[in-house]
Design a protein around this motif. Structure first.
Motif, PDB file in Angstrom:
ATOM      1  N   PHE A   1       0.836  -1.207   0.000  1.00 24.80           N
ATOM      2  CA  PHE A   1       0.000   0.000   0.000  1.00 24.80           C
ATOM      3  C   PHE A   1       0.868   1.253   0.000  1.00 24.80           C
ATOM      4  N   VAL A   2       1.861   1.285   0.886  1.00 32.00           N
ATOM      5  CA  VAL A   2       2.776   2.434   0.953  1.00 32.00           C
ATOM      6  C   VAL A   2       3.587   2.545  -0.337  1.00 32.00           C
ATOM      7  N   GLY A   3       4.079   1.396  -0.812  1.00 38.87           N
ATOM      8  CA  GLY A   3       4.884   1.393  -2.042  1.00 38.87           C
ATOM      9  C   GLY A   3       4.127   1.903  -3.243  1.00 38.87           C
ATOM     10  N   GLU A   4       2.853   1.518  -3.339  1.00 39.71           N
ATOM     11  CA  GLU A   4       2.030   1.958  -4.467  1.00 39.71           C
ATOM     12  C   GLU A   4       1.666   3.430  -4.338  1.00 39.71           C
ATOM     13  N   ILE A   5       1.366   3.868  -3.122  1.00 38.11           N
ATOM     14  CA  ILE A   5       1.018   5.276  -2.899  1.00 38.11           C
ATOM     15  C   ILE A   5       2.160   6.202  -3.328  1.00 38.11           C
ATOM     16  N   PHE A   6       3.361   5.834  -2.927  1.00 35.38           N
ATOM     17  CA  PHE A   6       4.530   6.661  -3.246  1.00 35.38           C
ATOM     18  C   PHE A   6       5.202   6.257  -4.560  1.00 35.38           C
ATOM     19  N   ASN A   7       4.754   5.143  -5.136  1.00 34.56           N
ATOM     20  CA  ASN A   7       5.275   4.657  -6.420  1.00 34.56           C
ATOM     21  C   ASN A   7       6.801   4.590  -6.429  1.00 34.56           C
ATOM     22  N   PHE A   8       7.347   3.859  -5.467  1.00 30.54           N
ATOM     23  CA  PHE A   8       8.802   3.725  -5.386  1.00 30.54           C
ATOM     24  C   PHE A   8       9.388   3.094  -6.651  1.00 30.54           C
TER      25      PHE A   8
ATOM     26  N   GLY B   1       8.376   3.412  -9.756  1.00 27.96           N
ATOM     27  CA  GLY B   1       8.491   4.438 -10.792  1.00 27.96           C
ATOM     28  C   GLY B   1       9.614   5.412 -10.515  1.00 27.96           C
ATOM     29  N   LYS B   2       9.766   5.784  -9.238  1.00 28.93           N
ATOM     30  CA  LYS B   2      10.814   6.742  -8.874  1.00 28.93           C
ATOM     31  C   LYS B   2      12.202   6.153  -9.102  1.00 28.93           C
ATOM     32  N   VAL B   3      12.384   4.883  -8.715  1.00 30.27           N
ATOM     33  CA  VAL B   3      13.688   4.227  -8.909  1.00 30.27           C
ATOM     34  C   VAL B   3      13.999   4.091 -10.397  1.00 30.27           C
ATOM     35  N   ASN B   4      12.997   3.722 -11.180  1.00 33.43           N
ATOM     36  CA  ASN B   4      13.199   3.576 -12.625  1.00 33.43           C
ATOM     37  C   ASN B   4      13.549   4.911 -13.273  1.00 33.43           C
TER      38      ASN B   4
ATOM     39  N   ASP C   1      20.039   3.615 -24.870  1.00 36.01           N
ATOM     40  CA  ASP C   1      19.228   2.414 -25.091  1.00 36.01           C
ATOM     41  C   ASP C   1      18.366   2.156 -23.845  1.00 36.01           C
ATOM     42  N   GLU C   2      17.062   2.433 -23.934  1.00 38.05           N
ATOM     43  CA  GLU C   2      16.164   2.271 -22.789  1.00 38.05           C
ATOM     44  C   GLU C   2      16.085   0.824 -22.325  1.00 38.05           C
ATOM     45  N   ASP C   3      16.153  -0.120 -23.272  1.00 38.29           N
ATOM     46  CA  ASP C   3      16.105  -1.536 -22.911  1.00 38.29           C
ATOM     47  C   ASP C   3      17.330  -1.919 -22.091  1.00 38.29           C
ATOM     48  N   SER C   4      18.479  -1.373 -22.468  1.00 39.72           N
ATOM     49  CA  SER C   4      19.725  -1.647 -21.743  1.00 39.72           C
ATOM     50  C   SER C   4      19.654  -1.081 -20.330  1.00 39.72           C
ATOM     51  N   ILE C   5      19.117   0.128 -20.196  1.00 39.05           N
ATOM     52  CA  ILE C   5      18.970   0.764 -18.884  1.00 39.05           C
ATOM     53  C   ILE C   5      18.041  -0.050 -17.997  1.00 39.05           C
ATOM     54  N   SER C   6      16.945  -0.531 -18.591  1.00 40.83           N
ATOM     55  CA  SER C   6      15.975  -1.335 -17.848  1.00 40.83           C
ATOM     56  C   SER C   6      16.616  -2.619 -17.325  1.00 40.83           C
TER      57      SER C   6
ATOM     58  N   ILE D   1       9.879  -3.498  -6.185  1.00 40.54           N
ATOM     59  CA  ILE D   1      10.377  -2.375  -5.382  1.00 40.54           C
ATOM     60  C   ILE D   1       9.272  -1.830  -4.477  1.00 40.54           C
ATOM     61  N   ASN D   2       8.039  -1.880  -4.959  1.00 36.69           N
ATOM     62  CA  ASN D   2       6.908  -1.400  -4.150  1.00 36.69           C
ATOM     63  C   ASN D   2       6.583  -2.339  -2.994  1.00 36.69           C
ATOM     64  N   TYR D   3       7.201  -3.523  -2.975  1.00 37.45           N
ATOM     65  CA  TYR D   3       6.998  -4.466  -1.875  1.00 37.45           C
ATOM     66  C   TYR D   3       7.983  -4.221  -0.728  1.00 37.45           C
ATOM     67  N   ILE D   4       9.098  -3.558  -1.025  1.00 37.47           N
ATOM     68  CA  ILE D   4      10.180  -3.418  -0.054  1.00 37.47           C
ATOM     69  C   ILE D   4       9.757  -2.719   1.245  1.00 37.47           C
ATOM     70  N   PRO D   5       8.854  -1.697   1.206  1.00 34.40           N
ATOM     71  CA  PRO D   5       8.424  -1.086   2.482  1.00 34.40           C
ATOM     72  C   PRO D   5       7.823  -2.083   3.460  1.00 34.40           C
ATOM     73  N   ALA D   6       7.436  -3.267   2.983  1.00 33.35           N
ATOM     74  CA  ALA D   6       6.888  -4.293   3.869  1.00 33.35           C
ATOM     75  C   ALA D   6       7.872  -4.654   4.982  1.00 33.35           C
ATOM     76  N   LEU D   7       9.173  -4.560   4.696  1.00 30.14           N
ATOM     77  CA  LEU D   7      10.188  -4.883   5.694  1.00 30.14           C
ATOM     78  C   LEU D   7      10.112  -3.924   6.881  1.00 30.14           C
ATOM     79  N   LEU D   8       9.775  -2.676   6.587  1.00 32.60           N
ATOM     80  CA  LEU D   8       9.666  -1.672   7.641  1.00 32.60           C
ATOM     81  C   LEU D   8       8.351  -1.780   8.403  1.00 32.60           C
ATOM     82  N   MET D   9       7.395  -2.472   7.810  1.00 34.64           N
ATOM     83  CA  MET D   9       6.075  -2.616   8.427  1.00 34.64           C
ATOM     84  C   MET D   9       5.997  -3.778   9.410  1.00 34.64           C
TER      85      MET D   9
END
Length: 232
Positions: free
Chosen positions: A67-74, A76-79, A92-97, A211-219
């Motif tokens: 929920f927190v990850g989606e709200i803040f869209n971590f 998208g921000k990291v990407n 090359d966007e594919d290479s960056i990805s 990445i949006n799952y990672i805040p679960a560790l803090l929860m």
């Protein structure tokens, strides 16, 4: 800190060996190896996640974290950060990805789990480096396999490991009173659930925004507190 530096160097060496091997591996074989690693990652995730002492803690932690990850869209921000940073080196966007994916995957595999927390606390409080040395060997092997299949992004996990594990070692005397065996176990189980999602992504079955799952560790501490209040 010496053991953390050893761990960092082990990842760099492993990744460099993997990159050298990668040049001689056909793309089709590399893709199949990556899927095989995905299967292994799923197994690691399942083995760790089922170690939870209370499944409700894991469920609540994941739900709140996503929920927190989606709200803040971590994710998208990291990407976007990766695109801005690496865009100067490659158009090359594919290479960056792929570099971003390799970085996130290797960071999670190498830095989520009880071994990281307990090993770093032992190193900081008792000057017992045995667990981190063992982890260094495991990360050396992981670095070879991941870099051989996913590429140079794995090198970035060495920097993350140095900062993350180093922080736990340096602040161990302040963290230790709050890091009970029960809490460490639940954080590890939640982290393994995230690794499970990562494994499914590696196989190609899903496209979880890991990445949006990672805040679960803090929860996890909050979930333990909330579950403790329930009349179960």
């Amino acid at each position: 800190m010496f053991a953390v530096i050893v761990n960092t160097i082990a990842i760099i060496i492993g990744a460099c060996i993997g990159l050298l091997i990668k040049k001689g591996i056909p793309k089709e074989i590399s893709n199949n190896i990556l899927k095989a690693l995905g299967v292994c990652t799923v197994i690691i995730g399942v083995q760790g996640a089922i170690q939870t002492s209370n499944i409700l803690i894991l469920i609540l932690s994941i739900a709140l974290g996503v929920f927190v990850g989606e709200i803040f869209n971590f994710e998208g921000k990291v990407n976007r950060f990766s695109q801005n940073l690496l865009g100067r080196l490659s158009k090359d966007e594919d290479s960056i990805s792929k570099i971003t994916e390799a970085f996130i995957t290797s960071c999670l595999i190498m830095n989520v789990g009880a071994m990281v927390i307990v090993g770093s606390l032992d190193a900081g409080l008792r000057e017992n480096y045995s667990m981190l040395y063992t982890k260094s060997l495991l990360d050396l092997i992981s670095g070879i396999m991941l870099a051989a299949t996913m590429g140079a992004g794995v090198l970035g996990s060495a920097v993350f490991t140095l900062i993350f594990q180093g922080s736990i070692v340096l602040f161990s005397q302040y963290l230790a009173p709050y890091m009970s065996e029960f809490l460490i176990g639940e954080i590890s189980a939640t982290g393994c659930a995230i690794i499970l999602a990562l494994g499914f992504n590696m196989i190609g079955i899903t496209q979880f925004k890991v990445i949006n799952y990672i805040p679960a560790l803090l929860m996890v501490p909050l979930s333990i507190f909330v579950i403790g209040l329930l009349p179960l």
